[in-house]
Scaffold this motif. Structure first.
Motif, PDB file in Angstrom:
ATOM      1  N   MET A 146       0.843  -1.204   0.000  1.00 21.21           N
ATOM      2  CA  MET A 146       0.000   0.000   0.000  1.00 21.21           C
ATOM      3  C   MET A 146       0.875   1.250   0.000  1.00 21.21           C
ATOM      4  SD  MET A 146      -3.390  -0.547   0.074  1.00 21.21           S
ATOM      5  CE  MET A 146      -4.308   0.620   1.094  1.00 21.21           C
ATOM      6  N   ARG A 147       1.958   1.200   0.762  1.00 20.23           N
ATOM      7  CA  ARG A 147       2.861   2.350   0.833  1.00 20.23           C
ATOM      8  C   ARG A 147       3.463   2.659  -0.545  1.00 20.23           C
ATOM      9  NH1 ARG A 147       5.513   3.601   5.635  1.00 20.23           N
ATOM     10  NH2 ARG A 147       6.703   5.035   4.325  1.00 20.23           N
ATOM     11  N   LEU A 149       2.162   1.874  -3.501  1.00 20.93           N
ATOM     12  CA  LEU A 149       1.093   2.426  -4.346  1.00 20.93           C
ATOM     13  C   LEU A 149       0.820   3.882  -3.986  1.00 20.93           C
ATOM     14  CD1 LEU A 149      -1.571  -0.458  -4.471  1.00 20.93           C
ATOM     15  CD2 LEU A 149       0.067   0.185  -6.244  1.00 20.93           C
ATOM     16  N   GLN A 150       0.734   4.143  -2.693  1.00 20.19           N
ATOM     17  CA  GLN A 150       0.478   5.506  -2.231  1.00 20.19           C
ATOM     18  C   GLN A 150       1.562   6.454  -2.728  1.00 20.19           C
ATOM     19  OE1 GLN A 150      -0.945   7.245   1.924  1.00 20.19           O
ATOM     20  NE2 GLN A 150       1.033   6.261   2.124  1.00 20.19           N
ATOM     21  N   PHE A 151       2.800   6.009  -2.591  1.00 21.76           N
ATOM     22  CA  PHE A 151       3.908   6.844  -3.065  1.00 21.76           C
ATOM     23  C   PHE A 151       3.780   7.134  -4.551  1.00 21.76           C
ATOM     24  CE2 PHE A 151       7.824   6.762  -5.517  1.00 21.76           C
ATOM     25  CZ  PHE A 151       8.376   7.964  -5.118  1.00 21.76           C
ATOM     26  N   GLN A 153       1.241   7.062  -6.509  1.00 21.51           N
ATOM     27  CA  GLN A 153       0.094   7.921  -6.819  1.00 21.51           C
ATOM     28  C   GLN A 153       0.387   9.373  -6.460  1.00 21.51           C
ATOM     29  OE1 GLN A 153      -2.757   7.127  -8.506  1.00 21.51           O
ATOM     30  NE2 GLN A 153      -1.543   5.299  -8.888  1.00 21.51           N
ATOM     31  N   GLY A 154       0.996   9.576  -5.312  1.00 25.97           N
ATOM     32  CA  GLY A 154       1.336  10.941  -4.908  1.00 25.97           C
ATOM     33  C   GLY A 154       2.360  11.553  -5.855  1.00 25.97           C
ATOM     34  N   MET A 158       2.045  14.892  -8.309  1.00 23.76           N
ATOM     35  CA  MET A 158       3.004  15.999  -8.264  1.00 23.76           C
ATOM     36  C   MET A 158       3.626  16.211  -9.646  1.00 23.76           C
ATOM     37  SD  MET A 158       2.544  16.945  -5.292  1.00 23.76           S
ATOM     38  CE  MET A 158       3.744  18.231  -5.014  1.00 23.76           C
ATOM     39  N   ASP A 164       8.188  18.754 -12.186  1.00 25.18           N
ATOM     40  CA  ASP A 164       9.536  19.006 -11.665  1.00 25.18           C
ATOM     41  C   ASP A 164      10.319  17.698 -11.709  1.00 25.18           C
ATOM     42  OD1 ASP A 164      11.794  19.303 -10.078  1.00 25.18           O
ATOM     43  OD2 ASP A 164      10.815  20.659  -8.664  1.00 25.18           O
ATOM     44  N   PHE A 167      12.680  16.777  -8.781  1.00 25.26           N
ATOM     45  CA  PHE A 167      11.966  16.261  -7.610  1.00 25.26           C
ATOM     46  C   PHE A 167      11.586  14.799  -7.804  1.00 25.26           C
ATOM     47  CE2 PHE A 167       7.887  15.406  -5.462  1.00 25.26           C
ATOM     48  CZ  PHE A 167       8.287  15.586  -4.145  1.00 25.26           C
ATOM     49  N   GLU A 170      14.568  12.461  -7.573  1.00 23.38           N
ATOM     50  CA  GLU A 170      15.007  12.300  -6.184  1.00 23.38           C
ATOM     51  C   GLU A 170      14.060  11.371  -5.425  1.00 23.38           C
ATOM     52  OE1 GLU A 170      15.739  15.960  -4.140  1.00 23.38           O
ATOM     53  OE2 GLU A 170      16.004  14.979  -2.191  1.00 23.38           O
ATOM     54  N   GLU A 171      12.775  11.536  -5.667  1.00 26.76           N
ATOM     55  CA  GLU A 171      11.787  10.723  -4.951  1.00 26.76           C
ATOM     56  C   GLU A 171      11.865   9.252  -5.356  1.00 26.76           C
ATOM     57  OE1 GLU A 171       9.604  11.749  -2.306  1.00 26.76           O
ATOM     58  OE2 GLU A 171      11.428  12.912  -2.509  1.00 26.76           O
ATOM     59  N   ARG A 174      14.905   7.862  -3.629  1.00 26.93           N
ATOM     60  CA  ARG A 174      14.647   7.731  -2.199  1.00 26.93           C
ATOM     61  C   ARG A 174      13.745   6.529  -1.914  1.00 26.93           C
ATOM     62  NH1 ARG A 174      10.675   8.959   1.086  1.00 26.93           N
ATOM     63  NH2 ARG A 174       9.453  10.060  -0.489  1.00 26.93           N
TER      64      ARG A 174
END
Lengths: 187, 187
Positions: A146-147, A149-151, A153-154, A158, A164, A167, A170-171, A174
């Motif tokens: 879930m984490r 998928l959530q990431f 989607q977020g 963005m 960007d 960004f 980097e994400e 990470r």
DNA sequence: GTCTATATGTAGATAGAC
DNA sequence: GTCTATCTACATATAGAC
């Protein structure tokens, strides 16, 4: 010559770019190269096309998953391959958002029966991600899936809003590191 | 009696629930209690209504921010207040997604000029969040503000798709703790 | 299988009476 | 300010010729 499949393939693309509700037959007809009226030789209703589009997306998603599994036997690598869709499809996501998330939201707002189909797509990735975390001997594999998928989607939202690329890069890096830290196997 | 404002207030709600493109004047008329034709006494075009809806949302957002600022002087508390929208508006988000993210995506797909307005809404929160992180003496406040937006967008999509309240509650708590860990002030 | 023509409904927008 | 009637455009869907 599989014109029916041509229609579904083009509808999948247009429904993603414009949204289902904002894609008239005129647009499909122009892209496929047939007349509006001719659609009804192949499909009874527009919703019938949508149903096959969802089926096609499920198949394509399974193919992607199979590709990641073929490319690496390491579950962390595989999850990172999923996360890197954000880079592989960057331009599409910047312009139209995530195909899963935006479709699910459109179906939800329309209270359309295919809300269930949208969720099936999420379930497919969720189940596979959870399996990878299980193979990593991670605690709470379903939560971690879930984490992820959530990431994604977020990050997709963005990307769609701010475009960007620094960004997003980097994400992605990470999050991939975070995935590897969940590994509890003796290595 | 401010009928014009009534229209905008109701349009804001309906555009959120149904989407702008999927909300005909018939629906607005029914909800406001006037006839379709009468809209054109108040607005020249549907896009003009949308422009005022965005203005209203900006005002409402500024009010929310002012409320959080009044409620606590601690920047970490304030950021957590933002994150807790996910709980305060849980049912709406489950049914219709995040008003910012879903609106931005619809505008992007339609290549609508109001894409810029949607981004303004994000900018408002981003700027305010970055200021809070600055007040916390955190490193890279603008990046951290992006992280908070990214999180809330991802969580909203998960909420919209899975409606798993345990997951959302855990994530809100986790993210609030993360925010507090960014605090670099001597306390 | 594909087309044109058409049916039917509804969208956004306008005109003009009250 | 509000209404009804109407316009034009376009949506999904159908019928029937080729």
């Amino acid at each position: 010559m599989g014109k029916r499949q041509d229609i579904v393939a083009i509808a999948e693309d247009l429904f993603y770019r414009q949204g289902f509700g904002q894609t008239p037959f005129t647009d499909l007809a122009g892209a496929v190269g047939i007349s509006r009226g001719n659609f009804y030789h192949h499909f009874k209703t527009k919703d019938d096309i949508l149903a096959e589009v969802v089926t096609l997306r499920l198949e394509k998603s399974r193919s992607m998953i199979a590709g990641w599994e073929a490319q690496s036997a390491d579950p962390a690598d595989r999850i990172c391959a999923y996360i890197r869709i954000l880079l592989a499809n960057q331009e599409l996501i910047e312009n139209f958002g995530c195909p899963l998330g935006s479709f699910a939201n459109e179906m939800a707002k329309a209270q359309h029966p295919m809300t269930a189909g949208a969720r099936q797509l999420f379930d497919l990735f969720h189940g596979w991600l959870a399996q990878q975390f299980t193979d990593m001997a991670a605690a709470r594999p379903e939560y971690l899936a879930m984490r992820v998928l959530q990431f994604s989607q977020g990050a997709a939202t963005m990307s769609n809003t701010y475009r960007d690329r620094n960004f997003i890069s980097e994400e992605v890096a990470r999050m991939c590191e975070w995935v590897r830290r969940q590994d509890r196997r003796e290595e």
